[in-house]
Design a protein around this motif. Sequence first.
Motif, PDB file in Angstrom:
ATOM      1  N   ASN A 410      43.713  18.649-123.860  1.00 12.56           N
ATOM      2  CA  ASN A 410      43.507  17.256-124.282  1.00 12.56           C
ATOM      3  C   ASN A 410      44.397  16.303-123.484  1.00 12.56           C
ATOM      4  O   ASN A 410      43.975  15.200-123.116  1.00 12.56           O
ATOM      5  CB  ASN A 410      43.797  17.107-125.773  1.00 12.56           C
ATOM      6  CG  ASN A 410      42.718  17.726-126.632  1.00 12.56           C
ATOM      7  OD1 ASN A 410      41.567  17.810-126.218  1.00 12.56           O
ATOM      8  ND2 ASN A 410      43.082  18.180-127.823  1.00 12.56           N
ATOM      9  N   GLN A 411      45.625  16.749-123.223  1.00  8.93           N
ATOM     10  CA  GLN A 411      46.559  15.908-122.460  1.00  8.93           C
ATOM     11  C   GLN A 411      46.008  15.603-121.072  1.00  8.93           C
ATOM     12  O   GLN A 411      46.157  14.491-120.563  1.00  8.93           O
ATOM     13  CB  GLN A 411      47.906  16.634-122.357  1.00  8.93           C
ATOM     14  CG  GLN A 411      48.979  15.851-121.614  1.00  8.93           C
ATOM     15  CD  GLN A 411      50.254  16.664-121.461  1.00  8.93           C
ATOM     16  OE1 GLN A 411      50.441  17.688-122.105  1.00  8.93           O
ATOM     17  NE2 GLN A 411      51.147  16.203-120.607  1.00  8.93           N
ATOM     18  N   TYR A 412      45.330  16.577-120.470  1.00  2.37           N
ATOM     19  CA  TYR A 412      44.794  16.385-119.114  1.00  2.37           C
ATOM     20  C   TYR A 412      43.300  15.991-119.120  1.00  2.37           C
ATOM     21  O   TYR A 412      42.661  15.996-118.079  1.00  2.37           O
ATOM     22  CB  TYR A 412      45.021  17.655-118.282  1.00  2.37           C
ATOM     23  CG  TYR A 412      46.437  17.758-117.806  1.00  2.37           C
ATOM     24  CD1 TYR A 412      46.825  17.258-116.557  1.00  2.37           C
ATOM     25  CD2 TYR A 412      47.430  18.306-118.620  1.00  2.37           C
ATOM     26  CE1 TYR A 412      48.141  17.321-116.142  1.00  2.37           C
ATOM     27  CE2 TYR A 412      48.750  18.374-118.208  1.00  2.37           C
ATOM     28  CZ  TYR A 412      49.101  17.874-116.958  1.00  2.37           C
ATOM     29  OH  TYR A 412      50.430  17.932-116.550  1.00  2.37           O
ATOM     30  N   GLN A 413      42.807  15.659-120.313  1.00  6.34           N
ATOM     31  CA  GLN A 413      41.444  15.133-120.459  1.00  6.34           C
ATOM     32  C   GLN A 413      40.425  15.991-119.705  1.00  6.34           C
ATOM     33  O   GLN A 413      39.628  15.500-118.901  1.00  6.34           O
ATOM     34  CB  GLN A 413      41.389  13.675-119.982  1.00  6.34           C
ATOM     35  CG  GLN A 413      42.298  12.754-120.789  1.00  6.34           C
ATOM     36  CD  GLN A 413      42.278  11.319-120.301  1.00  6.34           C
ATOM     37  OE1 GLN A 413      41.884  11.025-119.174  1.00  6.34           O
ATOM     38  NE2 GLN A 413      42.700  10.403-121.164  1.00  6.34           N
ATOM     39  N   ALA A 435      51.498  27.260-116.174  1.00  2.00           N
ATOM     40  CA  ALA A 435      50.371  28.030-115.646  1.00  2.00           C
ATOM     41  C   ALA A 435      49.053  27.308-115.885  1.00  2.00           C
ATOM     42  O   ALA A 435      48.180  27.269-115.013  1.00  2.00           O
ATOM     43  CB  ALA A 435      50.339  29.407-116.288  1.00  2.00           C
ATOM     44  N   VAL A 436      48.925  26.709-117.082  1.00  2.00           N
ATOM     45  CA  VAL A 436      47.695  25.981-117.395  1.00  2.00           C
ATOM     46  C   VAL A 436      47.560  24.747-116.514  1.00  2.00           C
ATOM     47  O   VAL A 436      46.490  24.466-115.960  1.00  2.00           O
ATOM     48  CB  VAL A 436      47.650  25.592-118.888  1.00  2.00           C
ATOM     49  CG1 VAL A 436      46.421  24.721-119.174  1.00  2.00           C
ATOM     50  CG2 VAL A 436      47.629  26.838-119.768  1.00  2.00           C
ATOM     51  N   VAL A 437      48.654  24.007-116.361  1.00  2.28           N
ATOM     52  CA  VAL A 437      48.634  22.795-115.534  1.00  2.28           C
ATOM     53  C   VAL A 437      48.294  23.140-114.082  1.00  2.28           C
ATOM     54  O   VAL A 437      47.473  22.465-113.441  1.00  2.28           O
ATOM     55  CB  VAL A 437      49.984  22.061-115.630  1.00  2.28           C
ATOM     56  CG1 VAL A 437      50.031  20.909-114.604  1.00  2.28           C
ATOM     57  CG2 VAL A 437      50.204  21.524-117.033  1.00  2.28           C
ATOM     58  N   THR A 438      48.914  24.193-113.570  1.00  2.51           N
ATOM     59  CA  THR A 438      48.624  24.612-112.178  1.00  2.51           C
ATOM     60  C   THR A 438      47.155  24.978-112.007  1.00  2.51           C
ATOM     61  O   THR A 438      46.514  24.613-111.024  1.00  2.51           O
ATOM     62  CB  THR A 438      49.515  25.809-111.815  1.00  2.51           C
ATOM     63  OG1 THR A 438      50.889  25.425-111.912  1.00  2.51           O
ATOM     64  CG2 THR A 438      49.216  26.281-110.397  1.00  2.51           C
ATOM     65  N   GLU A 441      45.092  21.818-111.934  1.00  5.46           N
ATOM     66  CA  GLU A 441      45.248  21.119-110.636  1.00  5.46           C
ATOM     67  C   GLU A 441      44.472  21.826-109.531  1.00  5.46           C
ATOM     68  O   GLU A 441      43.815  21.175-108.707  1.00  5.46           O
ATOM     69  CB  GLU A 441      46.726  21.036-110.293  1.00  5.46           C
ATOM     70  CG  GLU A 441      47.496  20.064-111.204  1.00  5.46           C
ATOM     71  CD  GLU A 441      49.002  20.119-110.958  1.00  5.46           C
ATOM     72  OE1 GLU A 441      49.469  21.080-110.298  1.00  5.46           O
ATOM     73  OE2 GLU A 441      49.707  19.221-111.473  1.00  5.46           O
ATOM     74  N   ASN A 442      44.523  23.133-109.500  1.00  6.69           N
ATOM     75  CA  ASN A 442      43.770  23.887-108.486  1.00  6.69           C
ATOM     76  C   ASN A 442      42.258  23.751-108.695  1.00  6.69           C
ATOM     77  O   ASN A 442      41.486  23.704-107.738  1.00  6.69           O
ATOM     78  CB  ASN A 442      44.166  25.366-108.520  1.00  6.69           C
ATOM     79  CG  ASN A 442      45.575  25.599-108.012  1.00  6.69           C
ATOM     80  OD1 ASN A 442      46.099  24.798-107.237  1.00  6.69           O
ATOM     81  ND2 ASN A 442      46.199  26.669-108.456  1.00  6.69           N
ATOM     82  N   LEU A 443      41.853  23.697-109.955  1.00  4.79           N
ATOM     83  CA  LEU A 443      40.452  23.564-110.286  1.00  4.79           C
ATOM     84  C   LEU A 443      39.885  22.233-109.760  1.00  4.79           C
ATOM     85  O   LEU A 443      38.708  22.153-109.376  1.00  4.79           O
ATOM     86  CB  LEU A 443      40.283  23.675-111.800  1.00  4.79           C
ATOM     87  CG  LEU A 443      38.908  24.003-112.372  1.00  4.79           C
ATOM     88  CD1 LEU A 443      38.448  25.366-111.882  1.00  4.79           C
ATOM     89  CD2 LEU A 443      38.980  23.985-113.900  1.00  4.79           C
TER      90      LEU A 443
END
Length: 445
Positions: A410-413, A435-438, A441-443
């Motif tokens: 939700n934070q990264y919409q 790990a989720v944020v990375t 970002e890669n996605l």
Amino acid sequence: MNTAVAGFSKLTKEEKINWIAKEYFFNPEEGISTIKQYWNSDTKLQQLHDDFVENTISNFYLPMGIAPNFLINGKYYSVPMVIEESSVVAAAAKSAKYWSTRGGFKATVLNTEKIGQVHFMFFGEALKLEHFFNKIKPMLIASTESITANMQKRGGGITSLELRNKTSELDNYFQLHATFETKDSMGANFINSCLEQLAKTVKEEAYNYPDFNEVEKNITIVMSILSNYVPNCVVRAEVSCKVDELAENLPTSRQGRIENPSEFAEKLVQAVRIAEIEPFRAVTHNKGIMNGVDAVVLATGNDFRAVEAGVHAYASRNGTYASLSHANIDNGIFTFWMEIPLALGTVGGLTSLHPLVKIALEILEKPSAQELMQIVAVTGLAQNFAALRSLTTTGIQEGHMKMHINNILNQYQTTVDERKMIKNHFENNTISHSAVVTFIENLRK
């Protein structure tokens, strides 16, 4: 902001918001929009919320969830919980379902006594004060009759009144220590009104008491207030079964699965014993209990700050902060239990005002105060069992992070497609915030 604001409480709601936006927001229009976004479109309902506290500008929402399948004393409950922390409701529900097939929870209210005190200073002989108190005690009780009449009709009222000499701890300090039964009401306003009347009567009678000299006549009332420490308003919650019955068959998941019940029981007992002797562990241990307790207390319109204060004082009653829960294995029987003080009400206060509190109490089938004490205590014990089960099997983070991942998404919409790919990836990979944020970002590259 470099200056104080005068007359803030006298400003209209709009004026308060505009002032805050001007003083604090980098983007005032966006800030005002966010504040108003949480207003209720029903103006009557919004006014009700505005009147709960002072200087209201908006509503602060918390999720309200349901933990079903709580079997308590042979009756099933679906328990409403208000909390912002991931995995709490899921953990409570999991424990409830687990124990529903093993006899359920047993709960017993041990006592419902509540306490209030008049704190005062007396500058004279303690023996003379004792004689004075014994003489006017019937008058003191009688002076509160206009306040206690309705409560007495329901079987409540002042149950005892004593004078306590505290001069060994503080010069000239005495107490009127009163105990109360408030039935289905939490009773704070009732208790405080009684105490203030007792204080007034003591002062008046002392001034006219012929055996007191001029100094002794001038009793100084410091304060009259209920206590949120209620060590005699206690409920016990427990579960038990044969050690072998702790085993379970979960064909779709191995997370937290109890494959060796004997080993699990021994580890859980040891985990509880560590919390009984180690304050650093006990605080976190008890915090987990309060995740369950506070969530139900809040959902039912009770004062969770008062409950927290009383419970933690109770955890320290033997001189060291310790675990509220306990566990043992005796003759092949595993037992897990706790006793906690809970001063709760199901009438008065927000219980008759807040619409969602009314709904919560309806879901619980309009319990009495004693029934609510049992439900709240059981939810706390269930939460504690869930935490200990995770800690002694897979570890606390595996399940928690699976729930917490939604907050990160939700934070990264993230979009629906992104969520699907992310969750598929982390089905077999360790979840952490970084790990989720990375991965996100890669996605998106």
